[in-house]
Scaffold this motif. Structure first.
Motif, PDB file in Angstrom:
ATOM      1  N   MET A   1       0.855  -1.199   0.000  1.00 19.27           N
ATOM      2  CA  MET A   1       0.000   0.000   0.000  1.00 19.27           C
ATOM      3  C   MET A   1       0.884   1.240   0.000  1.00 19.27           C
ATOM      4  O   MET A   1       1.854   1.324   0.741  1.00 19.27           O
ATOM      5  N   SER A   2       0.526   2.231  -0.824  1.00 16.62           N
ATOM      6  CA  SER A   2       1.347   3.427  -0.945  1.00 16.62           C
ATOM      7  C   SER A   2       1.200   4.313   0.280  1.00 16.62           C
ATOM      8  O   SER A   2       0.120   4.446   0.847  1.00 16.62           O
ATOM      9  N   THR A   3       2.290   4.931   0.675  1.00 19.39           N
ATOM     10  CA  THR A   3       2.262   5.952   1.707  1.00 19.39           C
ATOM     11  C   THR A   3       2.394   7.302   1.029  1.00 19.39           C
ATOM     12  O   THR A   3       2.673   7.414  -0.159  1.00 19.39           O
ATOM     13  N   MET A   4       2.208   8.372   1.817  1.00 15.48           N
ATOM     14  CA  MET A   4       2.307   9.709   1.256  1.00 15.48           C
ATOM     15  C   MET A   4       3.688   9.962   0.663  1.00 15.48           C
ATOM     16  O   MET A   4       3.840  10.668  -0.324  1.00 15.48           O
ATOM     17  N   THR A   5       4.720   9.374   1.249  1.00 17.70           N
ATOM     18  CA  THR A   5       6.072   9.605   0.739  1.00 17.70           C
ATOM     19  C   THR A   5       6.304   8.880  -0.582  1.00 17.70           C
ATOM     20  O   THR A   5       7.216   9.209  -1.324  1.00 17.70           O
ATOM     21  N   ASP A   6       5.465   7.860  -0.877  1.00 21.75           N
ATOM     22  CA  ASP A   6       5.607   7.132  -2.131  1.00 21.75           C
ATOM     23  C   ASP A   6       4.935   7.859  -3.291  1.00 21.75           C
ATOM     24  O   ASP A   6       5.220   7.591  -4.449  1.00 21.75           O
ATOM     25  N   ILE A   7       3.999   8.741  -2.967  1.00 21.91           N
ATOM     26  CA  ILE A   7       3.187   9.385  -3.988  1.00 21.91           C
ATOM     27  C   ILE A   7       3.897  10.644  -4.481  1.00 21.91           C
ATOM     28  O   ILE A   7       4.289  11.501  -3.695  1.00 21.91           O
ATOM     29  N   ALA A   8       4.055  10.746  -5.798  1.00 22.77           N
ATOM     30  CA  ALA A   8       4.794  11.862  -6.372  1.00 22.77           C
ATOM     31  C   ALA A   8       4.018  13.168  -6.212  1.00 22.77           C
ATOM     32  O   ALA A   8       2.788  13.195  -6.229  1.00 22.77           O
ATOM     33  N   ALA A   9       4.757  14.246  -6.074  1.00 24.93           N
ATOM     34  CA  ALA A   9       4.171  15.585  -6.064  1.00 24.93           C
ATOM     35  C   ALA A   9       4.249  16.146  -7.479  1.00 24.93           C
ATOM     36  O   ALA A   9       5.310  16.152  -8.103  1.00 24.93           O
ATOM     37  N   ALA A  10       3.116  16.606  -7.997  1.00 22.88           N
ATOM     38  CA  ALA A  10       3.115  17.248  -9.314  1.00 22.88           C
ATOM     39  C   ALA A  10       3.792  18.604  -9.239  1.00 22.88           C
ATOM     40  O   ALA A  10       4.446  19.052 -10.188  1.00 22.88           O
ATOM     41  N   ALA A  11       3.641  19.266  -8.088  1.00 24.61           N
ATOM     42  CA  ALA A  11       4.286  20.558  -7.848  1.00 24.61           C
ATOM     43  C   ALA A  11       4.533  20.683  -6.356  1.00 24.61           C
ATOM     44  O   ALA A  11       3.817  20.088  -5.540  1.00 24.61           O
ATOM     45  N   ARG A  12       5.559  21.432  -5.980  1.00 24.08           N
ATOM     46  CA  ARG A  12       5.825  21.649  -4.555  1.00 24.08           C
ATOM     47  C   ARG A  12       6.711  22.867  -4.371  1.00 24.08           C
ATOM     48  O   ARG A  12       7.406  23.290  -5.301  1.00 24.08           O
ATOM     49  N   VAL A  13       6.639  23.426  -3.179  1.00 28.70           N
ATOM     50  CA  VAL A  13       7.567  24.484  -2.779  1.00 28.70           C
ATOM     51  C   VAL A  13       8.214  24.064  -1.468  1.00 28.70           C
ATOM     52  O   VAL A  13       7.595  23.371  -0.656  1.00 28.70           O
ATOM     53  N   VAL A  14       9.465  24.467  -1.286  1.00 24.29           N
ATOM     54  CA  VAL A  14      10.231  24.115  -0.088  1.00 24.29           C
ATOM     55  C   VAL A  14      10.811  25.394   0.505  1.00 24.29           C
ATOM     56  O   VAL A  14      11.539  26.135  -0.177  1.00 24.29           O
ATOM     57  N   ASP A  15      10.462  25.667   1.766  1.00 23.73           N
ATOM     58  CA  ASP A  15      10.957  26.867   2.471  1.00 23.73           C
ATOM     59  C   ASP A  15      10.750  28.128   1.638  1.00 23.73           C
ATOM     60  O   ASP A  15      11.630  28.989   1.551  1.00 23.73           O
ATOM     61  N   ALA A  16       9.575  28.243   1.031  1.00 20.50           N
ATOM     62  CA  ALA A  16       9.300  29.343   0.103  1.00 20.50           C
ATOM     63  C   ALA A  16       9.113  30.662   0.844  1.00 20.50           C
ATOM     64  O   ALA A  16       8.269  30.775   1.741  1.00 20.50           O
ATOM     65  N   VAL A  17       9.912  31.659   0.440  1.00 18.04           N
ATOM     66  CA  VAL A  17       9.802  33.016   0.970  1.00 18.04           C
ATOM     67  C   VAL A  17       9.630  33.961  -0.211  1.00 18.04           C
ATOM     68  O   VAL A  17      10.362  33.882  -1.200  1.00 18.04           O
ATOM     69  N   LYS A  18       8.649  34.847  -0.120  1.00 17.37           N
ATOM     70  CA  LYS A  18       8.457  35.879  -1.135  1.00 17.37           C
ATOM     71  C   LYS A  18       8.281  37.212  -0.426  1.00 17.37           C
ATOM     72  O   LYS A  18       7.364  37.386   0.371  1.00 17.37           O
ATOM     73  N   ARG A  28       6.173  40.341   3.667  1.00 20.19           N
ATOM     74  CA  ARG A  28       6.528  38.940   3.442  1.00 20.19           C
ATOM     75  C   ARG A  28       5.256  38.190   3.073  1.00 20.19           C
ATOM     76  O   ARG A  28       4.496  37.741   3.944  1.00 20.19           O
ATOM     77  N   ALA A  29       5.024  38.064   1.776  1.00 22.59           N
ATOM     78  CA  ALA A  29       3.803  37.410   1.301  1.00 22.59           C
ATOM     79  C   ALA A  29       3.835  35.916   1.574  1.00 22.59           C
ATOM     80  O   ALA A  29       2.798  35.297   1.834  1.00 22.59           O
ATOM     81  N   LEU A  30       5.028  35.316   1.491  1.00 22.78           N
ATOM     82  CA  LEU A  30       5.238  33.919   1.887  1.00 22.78           C
ATOM     83  C   LEU A  30       6.383  33.897   2.883  1.00 22.78           C
ATOM     84  O   LEU A  30       7.415  34.518   2.662  1.00 22.78           O
ATOM     85  N   ASP A  31       6.188  33.151   3.970  1.00 17.91           N
ATOM     86  CA  ASP A  31       7.161  33.189   5.059  1.00 17.91           C
ATOM     87  C   ASP A  31       7.565  31.766   5.454  1.00 17.91           C
ATOM     88  O   ASP A  31       7.178  31.241   6.491  1.00 17.91           O
ATOM     89  N   GLY A  32       8.324  31.112   4.551  1.00 25.70           N
ATOM     90  CA  GLY A  32       8.827  29.780   4.857  1.00 25.70           C
ATOM     91  C   GLY A  32       7.825  28.668   4.641  1.00 25.70           C
ATOM     92  O   GLY A  32       7.713  27.749   5.456  1.00 25.70           O
ATOM     93  N   VAL A  33       7.103  28.710   3.543  1.00 23.63           N
ATOM     94  CA  VAL A  33       6.076  27.704   3.253  1.00 23.63           C
ATOM     95  C   VAL A  33       6.698  26.492   2.562  1.00 23.63           C
ATOM     96  O   VAL A  33       7.437  26.626   1.585  1.00 23.63           O
ATOM     97  N   SER A  34       6.412  25.310   3.056  1.00 24.93           N
ATOM     98  CA  SER A  34       6.748  24.052   2.386  1.00 24.93           C
ATOM     99  C   SER A  34       5.455  23.262   2.220  1.00 24.93           C
ATOM    100  O   SER A  34       4.782  22.951   3.202  1.00 24.93           O
ATOM    101  N   VAL A  35       5.109  22.960   0.973  1.00 28.14           N
ATOM    102  CA  VAL A  35       3.880  22.219   0.715  1.00 28.14           C
ATOM    103  C   VAL A  35       4.019  21.495  -0.619  1.00 28.14           C
ATOM    104  O   VAL A  35       4.649  21.988  -1.552  1.00 28.14           O
ATOM    105  N   ASP A  36       3.466  20.277  -0.659  1.00 25.71           N
ATOM    106  CA  ASP A  36       3.463  19.520  -1.909  1.00 25.71           C
ATOM    107  C   ASP A  36       2.032  19.369  -2.392  1.00 25.71           C
ATOM    108  O   ASP A  36       1.095  19.297  -1.601  1.00 25.71           O
ATOM    109  N   PHE A  37       1.882  19.350  -3.713  1.00 26.88           N
ATOM    110  CA  PHE A  37       0.585  19.150  -4.345  1.00 26.88           C
ATOM    111  C   PHE A  37       0.631  17.802  -5.064  1.00 26.88           C
ATOM    112  O   PHE A  37       1.301  17.650  -6.079  1.00 26.88           O
ATOM    113  N   THR A  38      -0.063  16.831  -4.485  1.00 25.02           N
ATOM    114  CA  THR A  38       0.050  15.445  -4.913  1.00 25.02           C
ATOM    115  C   THR A  38      -0.504  15.236  -6.308  1.00 25.02           C
ATOM    116  O   THR A  38      -1.576  15.746  -6.651  1.00 25.02           O
ATOM    117  N   ALA A  39       0.224  14.480  -7.108  1.00 23.69           N
ATOM    118  CA  ALA A  39      -0.216  14.152  -8.462  1.00 23.69           C
ATOM    119  C   ALA A  39      -1.525  13.378  -8.423  1.00 23.69           C
ATOM    120  O   ALA A  39      -1.750  12.533  -7.549  1.00 23.69           O
TER     121      ALA A  39
END
Length: 263
Positions: A1-18, A28-39
């Protein structure tokens, strides 16, 4: 059975600051955001006015650049690309649906759907396009021009155009903002069907809890930070979550935003 770590992210940001501006005017519109958008999933981004949700979408999609941190489409880091390669990536691997339909009035529905492929010098996959037209319910409108369509039909053309090139991910920014509730429901249902029936990925910014309830998951931002994720959302659960932000920030109520107030 797949776990979240097995499922690819179609898009993601890591420690995003804008950061916009400098000194006393710095925001600071973005202040250290990390999020993945699952395929293969439909994700909604929500948050109070000024929370950074549109900035997150624009940076994740390569429409804007981060001040620091990283943004990826699949395994490709956007910050490592020059302008030409970034333009090609957006053309070939990313689709967009905006509040304004952005259709060319002189072209037919069929021509608008395949326009990005035609501009790139490609050849549309007719079997894919036919299946897409069937999903969006435009088979009897292919020879019409945008002025002959309702707003909801025009947005369905825009959705079909966004998916025509089989992008890795489609970003939708308030896609029902110009539509009445019935047409909006049709477009949201269409986005959901495209994800489920055609194995696509959608990331949608919205201010509307009813719209967010069509997604598989909702990502909540506040003050430029990721503050919550909700699986299997309902309009009531999303509305309750948004009320917590409203009490803290003094922003317009989610109910008011759902009626077309500020996002």
């Amino acid at each position: 059975m797949s776990t979240m770590t097995d499922i690819a992210a179609a898009a993601r940001v890591v420690d995003a600051v804008k950061v916009y501006g400098a000194g006393d005017t710095e925001v600071r519109a973005l202040d250290g955001v990390s999020v993945d958008f699952t395929a293969g999933r439909f994700t909604a981004i929500m948050g109070p006015s000024g929370s950074g949700k549109s900035t997150l979408m624009h940076c994740a999609a390569g429409l804007d650049t981060l001040s620091s941190g990283s943004a990826f489409i699949g395994d490709t880091e956007l910050g490592a690309l020059d302008d030409k390669r970034l333009t090609l990536l957006r053309r070939d691997r990313v689709g967009f649906v905006f509040q304004a339909y952005n259709l060319l009035p002189t072209l037919t529905v069929a021509e608008n759907i395949t326009l990005p492929i035609d501009l790139a010098g490609g050849r549309p996959d007719r079997e894919w396009i036919d299946a897409l037209v069937d999903v969006v319910g435009l088979g009897d409108r292919l020879h019409h021009r945008p002025a002959e369509l309702s707003g909801g039909q025009q947005q369905r053309v825009a959705v079909a155009r966004a998916f025509a090139g089989r992008p890795d991910v489609v970003f939708a920014d308030e896609p029902t903002g110009n539509l009445d509730s019935r047409a909006g429901e049709e477009v949201l249902g269409l986005l959901g069907r495209t994800v489920r029936q055609m194995a696509r990925t959608v990331v949608m910014v919205t201010h509307d809890p009813v719209a967010a309830a069509h997604a598989d998951e909702v990502v909540f931002l506040a003050d430029g930070r990721l503050v919550d994720r909700m699986a299997a959302p309902t309009a009531d659960k999303v509305l309750d979550r948004m009320k917590a932000f409203d009490g803290r920030t003094g922003t317009p109520s989610a109910a008011a935003r759902a009626q077309g107030g500020p996002s």
